[in-house]
Design a protein around this motif. Structure first.
Motif, PDB file in Angstrom:
ATOM      1  N   GLN A  18       0.771  -1.314   0.131  1.00 41.71           N
ATOM      2  CA  GLN A  18       0.122   0.132   0.047  1.00 41.71           C
ATOM      3  C   GLN A  18       0.896   1.288  -0.086  1.00 41.71           C
ATOM      4  O   GLN A  18       0.195   2.218   0.208  1.00 41.71           O
ATOM      5  CB  GLN A  18      -1.033  -0.071   1.469  1.00 41.71           C
ATOM      6  CG  GLN A  18      -1.777  -1.022   1.173  1.00 41.71           C
ATOM      7  CD  GLN A  18      -2.369  -1.567   2.784  1.00 41.71           C
ATOM      8  OE1 GLN A  18      -2.386  -0.643   3.506  1.00 41.71           O
ATOM      9  NE2 GLN A  18      -2.852  -2.851   2.606  1.00 41.71           N
ATOM     10  N   ASP A  19       2.193   1.071  -0.185  1.00 40.57           N
ATOM     11  CA  ASP A  19       3.037   2.351  -0.017  1.00 40.57           C
ATOM     12  C   ASP A  19       4.174   2.036  -1.033  1.00 40.57           C
ATOM     13  O   ASP A  19       4.430   0.813  -1.499  1.00 40.57           O
ATOM     14  CB  ASP A  19       3.292   2.684   1.272  1.00 40.57           C
ATOM     15  CG  ASP A  19       3.648   4.093   1.242  1.00 40.57           C
ATOM     16  OD1 ASP A  19       4.058   4.634   0.395  1.00 40.57           O
ATOM     17  OD2 ASP A  19       3.573   4.737   2.572  1.00 40.57           O
ATOM     18  N   ILE A  20       5.331   2.715  -0.888  1.00 42.40           N
ATOM     19  CA  ILE A  20       6.422   2.539  -1.773  1.00 42.40           C
ATOM     20  C   ILE A  20       7.236   1.075  -1.271  1.00 42.40           C
ATOM     21  O   ILE A  20       7.410   0.911  -0.284  1.00 42.40           O
ATOM     22  CB  ILE A  20       7.538   3.461  -1.398  1.00 42.40           C
ATOM     23  CG1 ILE A  20       6.903   4.867  -2.055  1.00 42.40           C
ATOM     24  CG2 ILE A  20       9.029   3.318  -2.342  1.00 42.40           C
ATOM     25  CD1 ILE A  20       7.905   6.171  -1.538  1.00 42.40           C
ATOM     26  N   VAL A  21       7.345   0.323  -2.316  1.00 43.86           N
ATOM     27  CA  VAL A  21       8.231  -0.896  -2.137  1.00 43.86           C
ATOM     28  C   VAL A  21       9.675  -0.603  -2.364  1.00 43.86           C
ATOM     29  O   VAL A  21       9.920  -0.342  -3.671  1.00 43.86           O
ATOM     30  CB  VAL A  21       7.714  -1.937  -3.036  1.00 43.86           C
ATOM     31  CG1 VAL A  21       8.269  -3.413  -2.532  1.00 43.86           C
ATOM     32  CG2 VAL A  21       5.982  -2.088  -3.165  1.00 43.86           C
ATOM     33  N   ARG A  22      10.566  -0.696  -1.223  1.00 46.29           N
ATOM     34  CA  ARG A  22      11.921  -0.212  -1.349  1.00 46.29           C
ATOM     35  C   ARG A  22      13.082  -1.358  -1.407  1.00 46.29           C
ATOM     36  O   ARG A  22      13.996  -1.304  -2.047  1.00 46.29           O
ATOM     37  CB  ARG A  22      12.384   0.574  -0.181  1.00 46.29           C
ATOM     38  CG  ARG A  22      11.473   1.733  -0.220  1.00 46.29           C
ATOM     39  CD  ARG A  22      12.150   2.735   0.977  1.00 46.29           C
ATOM     40  NE  ARG A  22      11.212   3.776   1.018  1.00 46.29           N
ATOM     41  CZ  ARG A  22      11.211   5.083   0.357  1.00 46.29           C
ATOM     42  NH1 ARG A  22      12.096   4.968  -0.708  1.00 46.29           N
ATOM     43  NH2 ARG A  22      10.505   6.140   0.391  1.00 46.29           N
ATOM     44  N   PHE A  23      12.449  -2.746  -0.847  1.00 41.66           N
ATOM     45  CA  PHE A  23      13.674  -3.686  -0.666  1.00 41.66           C
ATOM     46  C   PHE A  23      12.926  -5.172  -1.196  1.00 41.66           C
ATOM     47  O   PHE A  23      11.664  -5.526  -1.065  1.00 41.66           O
ATOM     48  CB  PHE A  23      13.641  -4.019   0.735  1.00 41.66           C
ATOM     49  CG  PHE A  23      14.188  -2.880   1.620  1.00 41.66           C
ATOM     50  CD1 PHE A  23      15.421  -2.474   1.478  1.00 41.66           C
ATOM     51  CD2 PHE A  23      13.357  -2.196   2.541  1.00 41.66           C
ATOM     52  CE1 PHE A  23      16.203  -1.353   2.032  1.00 41.66           C
ATOM     53  CE2 PHE A  23      13.727  -1.028   2.992  1.00 41.66           C
ATOM     54  CZ  PHE A  23      15.004  -0.203   2.899  1.00 41.66           C
ATOM     55  N   LEU A  24      13.920  -5.854  -2.261  1.00 45.85           N
ATOM     56  CA  LEU A  24      13.573  -7.304  -2.469  1.00 45.85           C
ATOM     57  C   LEU A  24      14.586  -8.004  -1.930  1.00 45.85           C
ATOM     58  O   LEU A  24      15.884  -7.564  -2.094  1.00 45.85           O
ATOM     59  CB  LEU A  24      13.383  -7.301  -3.942  1.00 45.85           C
ATOM     60  CG  LEU A  24      12.012  -6.497  -4.627  1.00 45.85           C
ATOM     61  CD1 LEU A  24      12.414  -6.691  -6.088  1.00 45.85           C
ATOM     62  CD2 LEU A  24      10.937  -6.876  -4.205  1.00 45.85           C
ATOM     63  N   VAL A  25      14.357  -9.161  -1.234  1.00 51.99           N
ATOM     64  CA  VAL A  25      15.553 -10.134  -0.962  1.00 51.99           C
ATOM     65  C   VAL A  25      15.168 -11.424  -1.391  1.00 51.99           C
ATOM     66  O   VAL A  25      13.961 -11.909  -1.364  1.00 51.99           O
ATOM     67  CB  VAL A  25      15.874 -10.139   0.487  1.00 51.99           C
ATOM     68  CG1 VAL A  25      16.436  -8.747   1.054  1.00 51.99           C
ATOM     69  CG2 VAL A  25      14.802 -10.261   1.371  1.00 51.99           C
ATOM     70  N   GLN A  26      16.329 -12.194  -1.949  1.00 50.73           N
ATOM     71  CA  GLN A  26      15.993 -13.726  -2.368  1.00 50.73           C
ATOM     72  C   GLN A  26      16.023 -14.594  -1.276  1.00 50.73           C
ATOM     73  O   GLN A  26      16.863 -14.391  -0.351  1.00 50.73           O
ATOM     74  CB  GLN A  26      17.174 -14.049  -3.626  1.00 50.73           C
ATOM     75  CG  GLN A  26      16.709 -15.251  -4.024  1.00 50.73           C
ATOM     76  CD  GLN A  26      17.658 -15.420  -5.400  1.00 50.73           C
ATOM     77  OE1 GLN A  26      18.349 -14.372  -5.965  1.00 50.73           O
ATOM     78  NE2 GLN A  26      17.630 -16.772  -5.992  1.00 50.73           N
ATOM     79  N   VAL A  27      14.991 -15.333  -1.138  1.00 51.03           N
ATOM     80  CA  VAL A  27      14.982 -16.471   0.109  1.00 51.03           C
ATOM     81  C   VAL A  27      15.515 -17.628  -0.340  1.00 51.03           C
ATOM     82  O   VAL A  27      16.433 -18.205   0.282  1.00 51.03           O
ATOM     83  CB  VAL A  27      13.719 -16.605   0.465  1.00 51.03           C
ATOM     84  CG1 VAL A  27      13.555 -17.490   1.707  1.00 51.03           C
ATOM     85  CG2 VAL A  27      12.929 -15.314   0.993  1.00 51.03           C
ATOM     86  N   ASP A  28      15.210 -18.117  -1.568  1.00 50.88           N
ATOM     87  CA  ASP A  28      16.040 -19.340  -1.939  1.00 50.88           C
ATOM     88  C   ASP A  28      15.677 -19.321  -3.438  1.00 50.88           C
ATOM     89  O   ASP A  28      15.564 -18.186  -4.084  1.00 50.88           O
ATOM     90  CB  ASP A  28      15.270 -20.589  -1.484  1.00 50.88           C
ATOM     91  CG  ASP A  28      13.780 -20.606  -1.717  1.00 50.88           C
ATOM     92  OD1 ASP A  28      13.359 -20.075  -2.673  1.00 50.88           O
ATOM     93  OD2 ASP A  28      13.160 -21.149  -0.775  1.00 50.88           O
ATOM     94  N   ASP A  29      16.063 -20.339  -4.360  1.00 48.93           N
ATOM     95  CA  ASP A  29      15.952 -20.344  -5.753  1.00 48.93           C
ATOM     96  C   ASP A  29      14.626 -19.830  -6.277  1.00 48.93           C
ATOM     97  O   ASP A  29      14.682 -19.119  -7.509  1.00 48.93           O
ATOM     98  CB  ASP A  29      16.050 -21.686  -6.400  1.00 48.93           C
ATOM     99  CG  ASP A  29      17.291 -22.186  -6.113  1.00 48.93           C
ATOM    100  OD1 ASP A  29      18.317 -21.463  -5.530  1.00 48.93           O
ATOM    101  OD2 ASP A  29      17.983 -23.405  -6.218  1.00 48.93           O
TER     102      ASP A  29
END
Length: 442
Positions: free
Chosen positions: A26-37
């Motif tokens: 519902q607001d700015i998405v600033r971060f993405l992190v990979q959990v696994d493949d």
């Protein structure tokens, strides 16, 4: 008229012709992190963490626990007694809390609320089995979120970035300074730890915005006014520096822009990434490739985007991906330039009478220009248009595609259209074969 490159409909090198739009934030998405493949987490200013399937775009979990925007996120994994990996993520928020989440169940594992200021960065040190939080203090935690030790209050600005170094050390960016800390476990066999400040590096003239660890011997920092410094990771001495990213005289093959002054935003080193040979820098609106062995810029695209480049990554091939405040995501290919030999200066009046000074100066100038000319160039081979606002960062999942997040509250999964079509055809073929609807005619 913008000097930014444009690309037509024929984007031969761009496989990302299909996209899945993931909604939830519902607001700015600033971060993405990979959990696994095939899983990743997203977080931003709405304080919510989402877990997604990168293959299908399915929303796996919606994690609520923070009351303010999320300021840092880091993934880490644990191996239990059965040697099965347990995937976790840590999130820090402006509500001055840190939470550990279980990615399999979506449950909150632990929450810490003892911080005096916002945690701006998180780093997991797998070798030491601890993780660090940086804010007004540097804190060392074990996997159970027990505080092992912390530094005294550093500055009001606090630590903005951390990078792991050899010999149990870390480098912390605190304003203009780079502080080297050493971590050590107590020698008496207890659970105690120590964190000791061992050196302060004050070579930058402005705030340090980005840090990247190249290898066990080298790390690199970039500042708000465009300084790039290459450091020895063992003794923390300065190996090289570059401060003229924006200077057109360094890149004579590029048409200079007429400007009265350069604002810091146009020269800020927003993001750094690297491979064994080069550091790739997002500087202002441009992308620069700095060769570590030659200690100079070997390729550049001074106006890669219409606005500041926020994130850049090197792909396994000779390609780069960049994203910008202008809402675009672009694919670049690093190509070798055909080097033309410097033309000899024609014999003139002075040389005829033995006055070779002018000839010598001209040859030196030609040689210097040839040395300064980048040996490679970045060619735009793909343009991904889908977001309506600043693209904050992205994750590359190989054949599964690319995930991007933006200030428009959306996450987009970019897919290889040809591959997806083949997968769908194969799935349909297998389904028909199972149902007995497929009759092979000989």
């Amino acid at each position: 008229k913008s000097s930014v490159q444009t690309i037509g409909e024929e984007q031969i090198q761009n496989p990302y012709t299909e996209l899945l739009v993931l909604k939830g934030h519902q607001d700015i998405v600033r971060f993405l992190v990979q959990v696994d493949d095939c899983r990743f987490a997203s977080a931003g200013d709405d304080g919510i963490v989402f877990l997604w399937n990168a293959q299908t775009g399915e929303k796996l979990f919606e994690l609520h626990g923070h009351t303010h925007k999320i300021t840092a996120i880091a993934p880490f994994s644990l191996s239990d007694v059965s040697e099965e990996k347990k995937h976790l993520i840590i999130t820090a928020s402006a509500d001055r809390t840190v939470i550990v989440w279980d990615c399999t169940s979506g449950r909150q594992v632990q929450k810490v609320s003892c911080f005096h200021s916002t945690v701006k960065c998180l780093t997991v040190l797998q070798r030491l089995n601890v993780w660090l939080s940086g804010g007004s203090d540097l804190c060392v935690w074990n996997r159970k979120l027990d505080l092992l030790c912390k530094t005294s209050h550093l500055t009001d600005a606090g630590i903005s970035a951390l990078v792991e170094l050899p010999k149990n050390c870390v480098a912390a960016a605190v304003g203009k300074e780079l502080i080297i800390f050493r971590l050590s476990a107590s020698s008496n066999g207890s659970e105690g730890w120590n964190v000791i400040e061992v050196k302060r590096l004050v070579d930058h003239e402005d705030n340090i915005l980005s840090l990247v660890n190249v290898n066990d011997l080298t790390f690199v920092t970039g500042s708000h006014i465009g300084e790039l410094i290459v450091w020895d990771a063992l003794d923390w001495t300065k190996q090289a520096s570059e401060c003229n990213f924006w200077d057109s005289s360094v890149h004579p093959d590029v048409q200079p822009e007429i400007k009265l002054s350069q604002s810091p935003n146009e020269t800020s080193v927003q993001h750094l990434t690297s491979d064994d040979e080069c550091v790739f820098a997002a500087v202002g609106k441009g992308i620069y490739v700095y060769n570590l062995q030659m200690k100079r810029v070997i390729a550049c695209q001074r106006t890669a985007h219409d606005s500041s480049v926020l994130h850049i990554e090197k792909l396994p091939n000779r390609q780069l991906i960049s994203c910008s405040e202008d809402g675009s995501v672009r694919i670049w290919e690093l190509r070798e330039k055909q080097q033309l030999p410097a033309e000899p200066v024609p014999t003139g009046f002075f040389n005829m009478w033995g006055f070779g000074r002018a000839n010598k100066q001209a040859n030196q100038a030609a040689k210097k220009m040839q040395e300064n000319t980048p040996m490679y160039f970045l060619e735009l081979v793909g343009d991904l248009i889908g977001h309506s606002s600043a693209v904050q960062m992205f994750l590359y999942f190989g054949e599964l595609g690319l995930a991007t997040c933006s200030a428009d509250h959306l996450i987009i999964l970019w897919k290889d259209g040809e591959r997806e079509s083949s997968v769908r055809s194969l799935t349909l073929f297998q389904k028909l074969a199972r149902n007995g609807d497929l009759q092979l005619k000989l």
